[in-house]
Design an enzyme around this catalytic site. Sequence first.
Site, PDB file in Angstrom:
ATOM      1  N   ASP A  87       3.427   1.125  -3.044  1.00  0.00           N
ATOM      2  CA  ASP A  87       3.506   1.262  -1.584  1.00  0.00           C
ATOM      3  C   ASP A  87       2.796   0.098  -0.919  1.00  0.00           C
ATOM      4  O   ASP A  87       1.640  -0.181  -1.242  1.00  0.00           O
ATOM      5  CB  ASP A  87       2.800   2.559  -1.139  1.00  0.00           C
ATOM      6  CG  ASP A  87       3.761   3.718  -1.033  1.00  0.00           C
ATOM      7  OD1 ASP A  87       4.771   3.706  -1.766  1.00  0.00           O
ATOM      8  OD2 ASP A  87       3.489   4.620  -0.223  1.00  0.00           O
ATOM      9  N   ASP A  89       1.666  -0.978   2.840  1.00  0.00           N
ATOM     10  CA  ASP A  89       1.554  -0.445   4.188  1.00  0.00           C
ATOM     11  C   ASP A  89       1.083  -1.551   5.131  1.00  0.00           C
ATOM     12  O   ASP A  89       0.111  -2.249   4.838  1.00  0.00           O
ATOM     13  CB  ASP A  89       0.526   0.697   4.158  1.00  0.00           C
ATOM     14  CG  ASP A  89       0.638   1.586   5.369  1.00  0.00           C
ATOM     15  OD1 ASP A  89       0.632   2.804   5.199  1.00  0.00           O
ATOM     16  OD2 ASP A  89       0.716   1.057   6.508  1.00  0.00           O
ATOM     17  N   ASP A 220      -1.243   0.410  -2.439  1.00  0.00           N
ATOM     18  CA  ASP A 220      -1.973   1.671  -2.450  1.00  0.00           C
ATOM     19  C   ASP A 220      -2.080   2.110  -3.916  1.00  0.00           C
ATOM     20  O   ASP A 220      -1.126   2.623  -4.492  1.00  0.00           O
ATOM     21  CB  ASP A 220      -1.199   2.706  -1.614  1.00  0.00           C
ATOM     22  CG  ASP A 220      -1.965   4.015  -1.485  1.00  0.00           C
ATOM     23  OD1 ASP A 220      -2.823   4.290  -2.353  1.00  0.00           O
ATOM     24  OD2 ASP A 220      -1.704   4.759  -0.526  1.00  0.00           O
TER      25      ASP A 220
END
Length: 316
Positions: A87, A89, A220
Site C-alpha cells: 500500500d 498512501d 505500509d
Amino acid sequence: MKVIFKEYYERATLELPYDMELREFAYQPFESESYVRHLSFSNEVELKAYLAKNVPLHLYYSSAKYQLPSAKEMEEKGWMGADIQFDLDADHFCNVKKFNFCPTCGQAVEGDVCPRDGTQAIEYVEVTKECIEKTKEKAIDLVEILEDDFGFKPKVYFSGNRGFHVIVECSGDCALLSSSDRKQIAEYVMEINVPKYRGEPGDPGWVGRQARGKSGVEIDEQVTTDVKRLVRIPGSIHGKSGLLVRRVELEKFEFSKEALSPLKGTGILMPFVSGEFELIGEKVKLREKTPIRLDIALALYASLKGLGELKIYEKG
Ligand SMILES: [Zn+2]
C-alpha cells in the site's frame, strides 16, 4: 447516496480473482461502522445477487485463500496461502492539508466537538493532484523493484481514495511466504538492511539503484506482512471518495473525475463550510448553506469527504 451505489453495483464490472471461491468476502454497509465478514461466493453472479440486496459502502475480498472461507473462526478457515500486497498512501509522500470543522455552524474547530453548538467535528483531509502524482512516482519505483529484484509481476490499482495498491498474485511458494518473510520483502523495498557499497548504475539490486540516485519506497509495512488482509475489490467504489478502485497503468494514470468516477450527470451539494477546496484535482469554491450545482463526481466526493450534503442527483 445509497441508491447511487446500489445502481452502480447492478451494472458494475468487478475484477475478481480466478480462485474467488477460496476467498473470504466482506463489506461495510451504509448503516454500520462495522464490517460484515466471512462471506463466500462461488461465482460473480452469486456475488452480484448478494450486492443487489446488501449495498456496500466499502467492498473487500481476502488476500488469503482458505479451504472454508465462510468459517467464522480463523482456525477453522484453513489458510492455504495469500497474495502479497503493498500500500502506498499519499499522506506518506507529501503534507496533506487537514483541518477540523463544525458541520452545523461551519466554523473551524480545534478538537473533536464544536464549543459553540456541541456538534461532532468533521476532519477534512485534502488530497491534491500534485500529491497523488508524487505517490505515483513512488509506485513506479516500487514496481521496478518488484519486477527487477524479485521477478514478480505486480498489478497496480488506484486505491479509490489517496494512493495505490500493488498486488502480487501468488500461487505456490510465493503464496506460502510467512509474515516474517514478507517483512523482509517490505524492508528491502524500503531500503532497510540492504548492502551499501559504491557500485555502478548498471549493477543489480540496491547497489545499482543507489548509484542511480534512487531511494527506498515507503510502504505500509503492516499491510505487506499481514497474511490475511482484506483487499478492496477492483471495480468497487471507495466509500470515502465515490471513486473507483481500478487497475491502472501508472505511466498513463491521471487523477481526474473522467478517469476515476463511474457516474455522469450533476448533483446539488449543500455545503457545511465555506472555502476553496481541491476536489479530484479541481478547485471548487463552496459557500456555507449555499447550494451549488457540480458535476456529480465532485458533488459526491465533497459529500463523502464531509464538506456538505448531496441533495439531488440528476443523471447525465
Ligand atoms: Zn458549531
